[in-house]
Design a protein around this motif. Structure first.
Motif, mmCIF file in Angstrom:
data_model
loop_
_atom_site.group_PDB
_atom_site.id
_atom_site.type_symbol
_atom_site.label_atom_id
_atom_site.label_comp_id
_atom_site.label_asym_id
_atom_site.label_seq_id
_atom_site.Cartn_x
_atom_site.Cartn_y
_atom_site.Cartn_z
ATOM 1 N N TRP A 41 46.131 32.274 56.706
ATOM 2 C CA TRP A 41 46.066 31.305 57.808
ATOM 3 C C TRP A 41 44.876 31.631 58.716
ATOM 4 N N VAL A 42 44.174 30.590 59.141
ATOM 5 C CA VAL A 42 42.909 30.726 59.862
ATOM 6 C C VAL A 42 42.955 31.681 61.058
ATOM 7 N N ARG A 58 42.436 22.518 51.963
ATOM 8 C CA ARG A 58 43.877 22.435 52.227
ATOM 9 C C ARG A 58 44.253 21.008 52.577
ATOM 10 N N LYS A 66 52.099 32.137 67.096
ATOM 11 C CA LYS A 66 50.698 32.532 67.264
ATOM 12 C C LYS A 66 50.593 33.616 68.345
ATOM 13 N N SER A 112 45.343 17.113 57.862
ATOM 14 C CA SER A 112 44.737 18.406 58.197
ATOM 15 C C SER A 112 45.723 19.341 58.877
ATOM 16 N N LEU A 113 46.547 18.811 59.752
ATOM 17 C CA LEU A 113 47.380 19.697 60.565
ATOM 18 C C LEU A 113 48.717 19.984 59.882
ATOM 19 N N GLY A 114 49.137 21.255 59.974
ATOM 20 C CA GLY A 114 50.445 21.621 59.436
ATOM 21 C C GLY A 114 51.506 21.409 60.475
ATOM 22 N N ASN A 130 50.778 29.777 54.078
ATOM 23 C CA ASN A 130 49.852 28.766 54.573
ATOM 24 C C ASN A 130 48.469 29.350 54.308
ATOM 25 N N THR A 137 41.785 24.403 61.778
ATOM 26 C CA THR A 137 42.888 23.441 61.640
ATOM 27 C C THR A 137 42.913 22.529 62.860
ATOM 28 N N LEU A 138 42.784 23.150 64.034
ATOM 29 C CA LEU A 138 42.822 22.362 65.271
ATOM 30 C C LEU A 138 41.545 21.533 65.422
ATOM 31 N N LYS A 157 58.201 25.009 62.575
ATOM 32 C CA LYS A 157 58.110 24.310 61.291
ATOM 33 C C LYS A 157 59.479 23.832 60.810
ATOM 34 N N SER A 201 39.364 27.448 65.860
ATOM 35 C CA SER A 201 40.397 27.205 64.839
ATOM 36 C C SER A 201 40.042 25.948 64.049
ATOM 37 N N TYR A 220 57.491 29.840 57.577
ATOM 38 C CA TYR A 220 57.839 28.733 56.661
ATOM 39 C C TYR A 220 59.089 29.021 55.819
ATOM 40 N N TYR A 223 51.814 22.414 52.133
ATOM 41 C CA TYR A 223 50.383 22.298 51.838
ATOM 42 C C TYR A 223 50.132 22.370 50.339
HETATM 43 N N1 GLU Z 1 49.797 26.351 61.754
HETATM 44 C C1 GLU Z 1 49.428 24.979 61.657
HETATM 45 C C2 GLU Z 1 48.300 24.796 60.655
HETATM 46 O O1 GLU Z 1 47.919 25.729 59.988
HETATM 47 C C3 GLU Z 1 49.146 24.403 63.003
HETATM 48 C C4 GLU Z 1 47.764 24.518 63.538
HETATM 49 C C5 GLU Z 1 47.358 25.912 63.842
HETATM 50 O O2 GLU Z 1 47.870 26.458 64.817
HETATM 51 O O3 GLU Z 1 46.589 26.445 63.059
HETATM 52 O O4 GLU Z 1 47.843 23.694 60.512
#
Ligand code: GLU
Length: 395
Positions: A126-127, A373, A102, A38-40, A176, A17-18, A238, A15, A208, A324
């Motif tokens: 989203w990733v 992002r 998730k 970076s992190l949402g 996202n 984002t992580l 969120k 991931s 969201y 974002y």
């Molecule tokens: N959903 C948030 C993000 O896109 C948290 C991190 C993740 O789980 O991807 O940053």
């Protein structure tokens, strides 16, 4: 021994984002003053009334396994929330509570997708959608969009992407990473195409929904004859600043909910019992309780758009929701800055991290290689400082 790990994990991308959040944390530990965009993740504390409900649940000895699909009272509260906010009628047997949205999405993918099925992903996405679909051995079919159309796909594009193998499409509004909100009219136009293909399922991720700056939120399942093949995903992370509590849920046709419960029963069982009790309190509260956070996100959106607008080469849309911005930074591709040649969005995000100490996420991870992002779930001071550093670097 050569690599003993499974092909499954070897082919799975981490991931982004992580990974970026982890990299920022690492650099901070080395003493670098990194600003993490970076992190949402809302930077607010979970509201007091929700924390109090969790403490009460601990004192009342909620410590046993919950039903796999979640406490009955919570599923009842979710049904009421769906009615109140989304005009959707579900009964508690159509609800499954999971360890974060998730897991809700992963359950749905695992129970509906077979190897070789095609999953349509309107990009940017989203990733984890792509990774989760790949884990189910499905094939990803991206439907591209760009900043020129506010990152919205057209019904013609949707129709062109459909094949006899198409099994599912993912919608995510507010989106996202782009912040785009689809209007009711736009969703209805896309549904008109899907009407012709009754074997395609729709996953509508509405995590969201409350972080919205004006365009009314519209749930895809509200559309007549889409309800029976739409899985509505939501959660408390969120809207209620409860990312770490890990509570997500779906509203779905009962047979899909049942299958997700079976899947979850073999992997994690019911979600954390204390977090579930607190979620009942969160969902029962009027939405006005969280308006202060939405107002602050709105102010930050305006601030960051204004600041980015002054930097050459940053093209932005006006995100209507989520937290974002997703600027097109392709102006910088091919240029050399501080001795580093920028070959794409990943190089650009790395440059911002290494030379401006600002963490963002490359658009490659979201299926949009011209963009990066930037999360504005950060204080206004941090946003000002971060964008100032970026501006100085690029000047
Ligand atoms: N959903 C948030 C993000 O896109 C948290 C991190 C993740 O789980 O991807 O940053």
């Amino acid at each position: 021994m050569s690599n003993p790990l499974s092909d499954r994990i070897n082919s799975l991308p981490a991931s982004q984002t992580l990974a970026m959040a982890a990299k920022a944390r690492e650099l901070r530990e080395e003493g670098k003053n990194i600003i993490g965009l970076s992190l949402g993740e809302p930077d607010f504390n979970t509201p007091e009334f929700i924390k109090t409900a969790a403490i009460k649940a601990i004192n009342e000895n909620y410590n046993s396994y919950s039903p796999v699909n979640g406490y009955g009272e919570l599923r009842e509260a979710i049904c009421q929330k769906f009615k109140r906010d989304n005009n959707l009628t579900y009964n508690p047997n159509q609800i499954v509570v999971s360890t974060g949205a998730k897991q809700s999405i992963a359950n749905v993918a695992q129970v509906l997708l077979n190897p070789g099925d095609e999953v349509l992903l309107p990009a940017p996405y989203w990733v984890s959608y792509s990774a989760i679909a790949i884990l189910s051995e499905a094939t990803i079919v991206e439907i591209p969009s760009s900043i020129e159309t506010d990152f919205k796909i057209t019904p013609e594009q949707l129709e062109a992407a459909i094949t006899p193998k198409t099994k599912m499409i993912f919608f995510n509004s507010p989106n996202n990473p782009s912040g785009t909100v689809f209007t009711e009219e736009e969703f209805r136009a896309l549904a008109k195409v899907l009407e012709k293909y009754p074997n395609i399922f729709i996953l509508s991720d509405e995590i969201y929904e409350h972080i919205n700056y004006g365009t009314p939120n519209f749930s895809f399942a509200e559309i007549e004859n889409m309800y029976d093949r739409t899985i509505t995903v939501n959660g408390v992370a969120k809207a209620f600043a409860m990312t770490g509590w890990r509570i997500g849920y779906i509203g779905a046709p009962e047979w899909i909910a049942k299958a997700c419960t079976k899947m979850q029963g073999q992997i994690t069982s019911g979600a954390n019992c204390i977090a579930q009790r607190a979620t009942i309190t969160a969902l029962d509260a009027p939405v006005s309780e969280i308006q202060y956070m939405v107002d602050e996100f709105h102010a930050r959106r305006d601030l960051i758009l204004n600041l980015l607008g002054k930097i050459k080469g940053f093209k932005t849309n006006v995100p209507q929701g989520a937290f974002y911005v997703f600027p097109d930074v392709s102006y910088y591709f091919g240029k050399t800055i501080k001795g580093k040649t920028i070959n794409g969005a990943s190089d650009f995000a790395m440059l911002l991290l290494e030379e401006a100490n600002v963490a963002t996420v490359t658009g490659d991870a979201f299926g949009a290689p011209d963009c990066i992002r930037i999360s504005y779930a950060a204080s206004q001071d941090n946003i000002k400082e971060a964008i100032n550093r970026i501006a100085t670097l690029l000047a």
